[in-house]
Design an enzyme around this catalytic site. Structure first.
Site, short mmCIF file in Angstrom:
data_model
loop_
_atom_site.label_atom_id
_atom_site.label_comp_id
_atom_site.label_asym_id
_atom_site.label_seq_id
_atom_site.Cartn_x
_atom_site.Cartn_y
_atom_site.Cartn_z
CB CYS A 1 60.78 6.30 -26.25
SG CYS A 1 60.36 5.52 -27.66
CG HIS B 1 57.00 4.16 -24.96
ND1 HIS B 1 57.76 5.32 -25.22
CD2 HIS B 1 57.20 3.97 -23.30
CE1 HIS B 1 58.08 5.57 -23.88
NE2 HIS B 1 57.78 5.13 -23.07
#
EC number: 3.4.19.12
Length: 222
Positions: free
Chosen positions: A58, A159
């Protein structure tokens, strides 16, 4: 965006995982059309670069999405990790499994190699002080649920998510989304940021030029 001389980041054809070039069918609320159209002409739609999630990459996806082009790969991020901790057998800046999960130091070093800077946003400041026109994009660090197939686990991991303006419209370019999510104008992105920060576990990085960082003009003082 050209790399500064001597930079080591990998540029060119790479495999970023699934990606899409998104063209919204209708301009979202808040979008501005600065060009006049001939009678009956259809306004051209912006193309939004959006990489989708692969492994634990990510951070790589967020970098490419916020820069709106494919500049970084897993190999380039791993090379940054090695330079950050050259004498470490177990590199502290990435997953021990070699699947990514890069920390903020990798993101900051990657941006520095492009002549950019990442500025931490102090969550105690009102978002009205954020000078969005001076900001290239934003990278957020958010808690994200963990799933095993169709089974959701009672776990959360960190994330990285990119936000970026394209042709006057701000987009959420989260790599876990199937397509970019239009947020609208500055009010829309401020509302998104306010909701994310209200969760208490969100951190925000402003991606700016070195000049903007040095002058501090990412912060409104009026």
């Amino acid at each position: 965006m050209a790399l500064p001389q001597g930079a080591c980041w990998e540029v060119g054809p790479q495999d970023p995982g699934p990606l899409s070039t998104f063209s919204p069918s209708q301009p979202p609320a808040g979008a501005k059309d600065g060009m006049s159209q001939a009678p009956g002409a259809q306004p051209s739609q912006p193309s939004v670069y959006h990489e989708r999630q692969r492994l634990e990459l990510c951070a790589v996806h967020a970098l490419n999405n916020v820069l709106q082009q494919q500049l970084f790969s897993q190999e380039a991020a791993d090379e940054i990790c090695k330079r950050l901790a050259p004498d470490s057998r177990l590199n502290p800046h990435r997953s021990l499994l070699g699947t990514g999960n890069y920390d903020v130091n990798v993101i900051m070093a990657a941006l520095q190699g492009l002549g950019l800077a990442a500025v931490w946003w102090d969550r105690r400041r009102p978002l009205s002080q954020l000078a969005l026109p001076q900001v290239l994009g934003l990278i957020l660090n958010l808690p994200s649920p963990v799933s095993l197939g169709l089974l959701s686990l009672p776990l959360r991991r960190r994330h990285w998510v990119a936000l970026r303006q394209v042709d006057g419209v701000y987009y959420n370019l989260d790599s876990k989304l199937r397509a970019p999510e239009a947020l609208g104008d500055e009010d829309g992105v401020r509302a998104f940021l306010a909701a994310a920060l209200a969760q208490g576990l969100c951190e925000v990085l402003l991606v700016v030029t070195k000049e903007v960082e040095e002058k501090g003009c990412w912060l409104r003082t009026d």
